[in-house]
Design a protein around this motif. Structure first.
Motif, mmCIF file in Angstrom:
data_model
loop_
_atom_site.group_PDB
_atom_site.id
_atom_site.type_symbol
_atom_site.label_atom_id
_atom_site.label_comp_id
_atom_site.label_asym_id
_atom_site.label_seq_id
_atom_site.Cartn_x
_atom_site.Cartn_y
_atom_site.Cartn_z
ATOM 1 N N VAL A 53 12.265 -3.625 2.743
ATOM 2 C CA VAL A 53 13.566 -3.006 2.447
ATOM 3 C C VAL A 53 13.411 -1.869 1.447
ATOM 4 O O VAL A 53 13.945 -0.767 1.632
ATOM 5 C CB VAL A 53 14.556 -4.068 1.916
ATOM 6 N N LYS A 54 12.656 -2.122 0.361
ATOM 7 C CA LYS A 54 12.549 -1.132 -0.714
ATOM 8 C C LYS A 54 11.717 0.085 -0.309
ATOM 9 O O LYS A 54 11.947 1.192 -0.812
ATOM 10 C CB LYS A 54 11.938 -1.788 -1.961
ATOM 11 N N THR A 55 10.751 -0.090 0.586
ATOM 12 C CA THR A 55 9.898 1.041 0.969
ATOM 13 C C THR A 55 10.535 1.933 2.034
ATOM 14 O O THR A 55 9.937 2.940 2.427
ATOM 15 C CB THR A 55 8.524 0.558 1.477
ATOM 16 N N THR A 75 0.830 -1.206 0.000
ATOM 17 C CA THR A 75 0.000 0.000 0.000
ATOM 18 C C THR A 75 0.863 1.253 0.000
ATOM 19 O O THR A 75 0.426 2.309 -0.463
ATOM 20 C CB THR A 75 -0.938 0.004 1.228
ATOM 21 N N THR A 76 2.076 1.151 0.515
ATOM 22 C CA THR A 76 3.010 2.280 0.488
ATOM 23 C C THR A 76 3.278 2.718 -0.941
ATOM 24 O O THR A 76 3.359 3.906 -1.241
ATOM 25 C CB THR A 76 4.337 1.895 1.171
ATOM 26 N N TYR A 77 3.421 1.744 -1.859
ATOM 27 C CA TYR A 77 3.616 2.063 -3.269
ATOM 28 C C TYR A 77 2.386 2.759 -3.844
ATOM 29 O O TYR A 77 2.496 3.654 -4.689
ATOM 30 C CB TYR A 77 3.900 0.793 -4.078
ATOM 31 N N ILE A 78 1.202 2.324 -3.404
ATOM 32 C CA ILE A 78 -0.037 2.954 -3.872
ATOM 33 C C ILE A 78 -0.089 4.402 -3.407
ATOM 34 O O ILE A 78 -0.426 5.307 -4.175
ATOM 35 C CB ILE A 78 -1.259 2.168 -3.357
ATOM 36 N N ASP A 135 6.713 -0.666 -8.854
ATOM 37 C CA ASP A 135 7.420 -1.437 -7.823
ATOM 38 C C ASP A 135 6.539 -2.539 -7.251
ATOM 39 O O ASP A 135 7.034 -3.586 -6.828
ATOM 40 C CB ASP A 135 7.899 -0.509 -6.698
ATOM 41 N N ILE A 136 5.226 -2.314 -7.205
ATOM 42 C CA ILE A 136 4.314 -3.389 -6.792
ATOM 43 C C ILE A 136 4.436 -4.553 -7.762
ATOM 44 O O ILE A 136 4.566 -5.716 -7.363
ATOM 45 C CB ILE A 136 2.850 -2.904 -6.760
#
Length: 458
Positions: free
Chosen positions: A396-398, A341-344, A351-352
């Motif tokens: 890690v990525k977020t 949801t961070t990507y959203i 990235d999702i």
């Protein structure tokens, strides 16, 4: 209203709608099976599966983009809806037109039926997501229930009185969607927001850049969850798939309840994404979610064997052996979706897609390696490892977006206890087995109860 209370209130509101719609769907299953033969019901189920698969492609997943962009203050909701309707019209009309040509050439109406059903479904989802994104949550719930109720009534009516059972179902489905769309547009008066003058290429481009990566992501996520079935069929056989299908039903319940929460969380995640304490809020919610999920899984493991003895036939009883790892897999899957949801919120949907494809590849590799060794249990173990990898990569990525802090001691200790409960279910002596399970359940509950009940201001 503080952020935690808002999240809780929205979750409860969405729970009412989700439980209501799912209850209607569950109640219709015995009615459908009574009215239709196995082959007829199989045809109807295939139609619905096809619709769910095609809807994101035909509608460009624009409904998701409309939800996300209407949450942004920098975008006018009228503009977002107008461009969303334009793109959805383009995709669905083109598909219906192509399906019509196919019908004229071949004389086979199936694809045309599917095209009209997809078009109706996509527009229902578009307006529902518009309500959700603009804060009209009660309208979202009310019309979700109306669509489910109309769908149940009209499809049953169509099956009984239609030219054929399958055709009657299709007509009932289409009519229920059309009536729902009409009621949504008229009652909410959102037709006033749809204006040709607001349709702009740059806005449509932004919506598409956000939504298009969600299309392959939806397929990859589905395949990540179900890819093991193909390998079970190859290495174990159809009977193994039957056991795996039954075993999958229990973890699916965990995912249903997360789905209710996620509808509310997506709103809060976007609202708080740019706040100063976003990392704290995301981390606190992640910790609560993990604690609730892990305790629910522990409770499921306590009643697993006696429950399976009651709800399935004797020939399916051994499916309990596959449920433990699948329950943990469901925890990792839901937590992965939570972090996603961070990507959203950041509008970085590529990235999702990327992280989901990594999980898909990992799941395939684990399945090829583990199923020949452990049989059906290898599928659950592979699924668990695949989703654990996705969760780790996303955390890690977020970090560059919103760092989510994980209490490793509590997390690993809780997982260790749950794995001990999975092992304890194999203890042959019944009293020893349940004493062990109860002790372990108490331990994991004590370890997580403070986090589950923790309420912070703000």
């Amino acid at each position: 209203m503080n952020k935690n209370k808002k999240l809780l209130n929205n979750t409860l509101i969405f729970a009412i709608g989700s439980i209501g719609t799912k209850l209607i769907n569950i109640l219709m299953v015995p009615i459908y099976t009574y009215l239709m033969t196995k082959s007829q019901y199989g045809s109807v189920d295939l139609f619905i599966t096809t619709i769910n698969m095609l809807a994101p492609i035909v509608g460009f997943s624009i409904a998701d983009a409309v939800f996300r962009f209407t949450l942004d203050d920098e975008y006018n909701s009228d503009t977002v809806l107008s461009n969303g309707v334009a793109l959805t019209l383009f995709g669905t009309v083109a598909f219906v037109f192509a399906s019509g040509l196919f019908y004229i050439i071949t004389g086979r109406p199936n694809l045309l039926f599917i095209a009209v059903m997809v078009m109706a479904n996509v527009f229902v989802m578009l307006f529902l997501n518009y309500f959700r994104g603009t804060g009209l949550i009660r309208l979202f719930i009310v019309f979700s229930l109306i669509f489910a109720a109309l769908n149940a009534l009209l499809t049953a009516f169509g099956i009984i009185y239609g030219p054929t059972h399958v055709t009657g179902f299709i007509i009932g489905y289409i009519l229920s969607a059309i009536i729902t769309i009409f009621l949504m547009v008229v009652c909410s008066k959102c037709y006033r927001q749809i204006k040709i003058s607001k349709i702009k290429k740059p806005i449509m481009r932004e919506l598409l850049m956000y939504s298009i990566p969600l299309i392959p992501n939806a397929f990859a996520w589905w395949f990540t969850q179900d890819a093991a079935k193909f390998f079970i069929l190859i290495f174990v056989g159809a009977s193994g798939n039957g056991l795996y299908a039954v075993a999958s039903k229990v973890p699916a319940l965990v995912t249903i309840f997360y789905g209710i929460f996620s509808q509310a969380w997506q709103i809060s995640a976007v609202d708080e994404f740019k706040s100063e304490d976003a990392s704290e809020f995301y981390s606190e919610t992640f910790a609560k979610l993990f604690s609730w999920l892990i305790v629910v899984v522990a409770l499921a493991l306590l009643v697993l064997r006696p429950l399976m003895g009651v709800i399935v036939q004797a020939s399916y009883y051994d499916a309990w052996q596959n449920i433990g790892f699948l329950l943990v897999s469901a925890v990792f899957s839901n937590l992965s979706a939570f972090v996603g949801t961070t990507y959203i919120a950041a509008k970085q949907t590529r990235d999702i897609m990327t992280t989901t494809f990594i999980g898909l590849i990992a799941n395939l590799v684990f399945s090829v390696i583990l199923i020949p060794i452990f049989g059906v249990q290898g599928a659950g173990l592979g699924s668990m490892l695949g989703f654990a990898l996705v969760l780790w990569i996303r955390i890690v990525k977020t970090k560059k977006l919103v760092p989510i802090k994980v209490n490793l001691l509590t997390t690993l200790s809780s997982l260790g206890i749950v794995f001990a409960m999975i092992a304890a279910n194999y203890i042959p002596e019944v009293p020893v087995r349940y004493i062990s399970l109860v002790v372990l359940l108490v331990l994991v509950t004590l370890l997580n109860v403070r986090t589950m009940l923790l309420r912070k201001k703000g």
